[in-house]
Design a protein around this motif. Structure first.
Motif, mmCIF file in Angstrom:
data_model
loop_
_atom_site.group_PDB
_atom_site.id
_atom_site.type_symbol
_atom_site.label_atom_id
_atom_site.label_comp_id
_atom_site.label_asym_id
_atom_site.label_seq_id
_atom_site.Cartn_x
_atom_site.Cartn_y
_atom_site.Cartn_z
ATOM 1 N N ILE A 176 0.863 -1.182 0.000
ATOM 2 C CA ILE A 176 0.000 0.000 0.000
ATOM 3 C C ILE A 176 0.895 1.225 0.000
ATOM 4 C CG2 ILE A 176 -0.196 0.185 2.525
ATOM 5 C CD1 ILE A 176 -3.187 0.888 2.066
ATOM 6 N N ARG A 177 0.458 2.252 -0.700
ATOM 7 C CA ARG A 177 1.201 3.520 -0.747
ATOM 8 C C ARG A 177 0.471 4.491 0.178
ATOM 9 N NH1 ARG A 177 3.912 6.509 -5.717
ATOM 10 N NH2 ARG A 177 4.263 8.514 -4.711
ATOM 11 N N ILE A 178 1.148 4.909 1.231
ATOM 12 C CA ILE A 178 0.541 5.752 2.265
ATOM 13 C C ILE A 178 1.132 7.155 2.184
ATOM 14 C CG2 ILE A 178 0.187 6.053 4.752
ATOM 15 C CD1 ILE A 178 0.543 3.009 5.040
ATOM 16 N N VAL A 218 4.856 5.999 9.614
ATOM 17 C CA VAL A 218 4.303 4.667 9.328
ATOM 18 C C VAL A 218 4.943 3.649 10.264
ATOM 19 C CG1 VAL A 218 4.014 2.861 7.591
ATOM 20 C CG2 VAL A 218 3.834 5.278 6.928
ATOM 21 N N HIS A 262 5.627 9.932 0.128
ATOM 22 C CA HIS A 262 4.823 8.754 0.464
ATOM 23 C C HIS A 262 5.718 7.646 1.022
ATOM 24 C CE1 HIS A 262 2.200 10.833 -2.368
ATOM 25 N NE2 HIS A 262 1.198 10.172 -1.811
ATOM 26 N N ASN A 300 5.815 3.385 0.813
ATOM 27 C CA ASN A 300 5.287 2.106 0.356
ATOM 28 C C ASN A 300 5.477 1.113 1.496
ATOM 29 O OD1 ASN A 300 4.599 3.027 -2.188
ATOM 30 N ND2 ASN A 300 6.571 2.479 -3.059
ATOM 31 N N ALA A 304 -2.938 2.741 7.096
ATOM 32 C CA ALA A 304 -3.116 3.972 6.315
ATOM 33 C C ALA A 304 -4.130 4.897 6.989
ATOM 34 C CB ALA A 304 -3.559 3.631 4.897
ATOM 35 N N GLU A 305 -5.229 4.333 7.472
ATOM 36 C CA GLU A 305 -6.245 5.147 8.139
ATOM 37 C C GLU A 305 -5.719 5.770 9.424
ATOM 38 O OE1 GLU A 305 -9.874 2.952 8.606
ATOM 39 O OE2 GLU A 305 -10.095 2.673 6.440
ATOM 40 N N LEU A 348 -2.952 6.944 9.847
ATOM 41 C CA LEU A 348 -2.133 8.078 9.427
ATOM 42 C C LEU A 348 -2.934 9.101 8.623
ATOM 43 C CD1 LEU A 348 0.853 5.812 8.687
ATOM 44 C CD2 LEU A 348 0.913 7.713 10.310
ATOM 45 N N ASP A 379 -4.736 8.644 5.888
ATOM 46 C CA ASP A 379 -4.829 8.391 4.450
ATOM 47 C C ASP A 379 -5.954 7.392 4.210
ATOM 48 O OD1 ASP A 379 -4.523 7.951 1.748
ATOM 49 O OD2 ASP A 379 -2.354 7.629 1.842
ATOM 50 N N TYR A 380 -7.142 7.923 3.928
ATOM 51 C CA TYR A 380 -8.327 7.079 3.754
ATOM 52 C C TYR A 380 -8.527 6.632 2.310
ATOM 53 C CZ TYR A 380 -9.319 8.684 8.432
ATOM 54 O OH TYR A 380 -9.231 8.949 9.778
ATOM 55 N N ALA A 423 -5.919 5.336 0.365
ATOM 56 C CA ALA A 423 -4.953 4.301 -0.020
ATOM 57 C C ALA A 423 -5.628 2.941 -0.058
ATOM 58 C CB ALA A 423 -3.805 4.289 0.982
#
Length: 151
Positions: free
Chosen positions: A36-38, A45, A101, A103, A138-139, A141, A143-144, A146
């Motif tokens: 996943i790319r965050i 991360v 970003h 990964n 991701a969430e 951080l 980032d919804y 990703a």
């Protein structure tokens, strides 16, 4: 009446045998690789995925994790335990910063010894646990948008 009982018992026995045969033919070990790319820095991360005690708070369907090894902030190996505290899998996490970003990649392997459980496993989404972990990280951080993908 007795004939119906025998027919039902025979049908049940046939289903169990089919599940055993199907499970014995399925591989005991499965491997999954997802990324996943965050939209976050690698250190942020790392902070989220390294805190294994907090993972059940943001992804309660996941099994218990323990840190097996780490190379901060780029690599982490987690062991998965079942309810009996047996090690049932291992996840290797890799964090690569690319511009603004990160990964986050997971290479997961798990072993299922029971052939009936292997048969039943073949009907589930094999990526579900890894995707829940990646999406939850991701969430955490913010980032919804990703979404996990195959490596």
């Amino acid at each position: 009446m007795m004939n119906w009982i025998l027919v039902v018992m025979g049908a049940i026995a046939s289903i169990v045998v089919a599940m055993l045969v199907g499970g014995l033919m399925a591989p005991a070990r499965i491997e999954i690789a997802r990324t996943i790319r965050i939209a976050a820095r690698r250190e942020d991360v790392w902070r989220v995925v390294h805190d294994v005690q907090q993972i059940p708070d943001w992804s309660p369907r996941l099994p218990a994790f323990e840190v097996a090894s780490e190379t901060a902030p780029s690599a982490l190996t987690l062991r998965l335990r079942n309810d009996s505290q047996e090690i049932v899998g291992e996840w290797h996490l890799r964090l690569d910063e690319v511009e603004s970003h990160t990964n986050l990649s997971v290479s997961a392997s798990s072993v299922t010894g029971n052939p009936i459980a292997r048969f039943l496993r073949s009907f589930r989404n094999r990526n579900a646990q890894v995707d829940a972990f990646l999406g939850g990280a991701a969430e955490q951080l913010g980032d919804y948008r990703a979404s996990p993908r195959d490596q």
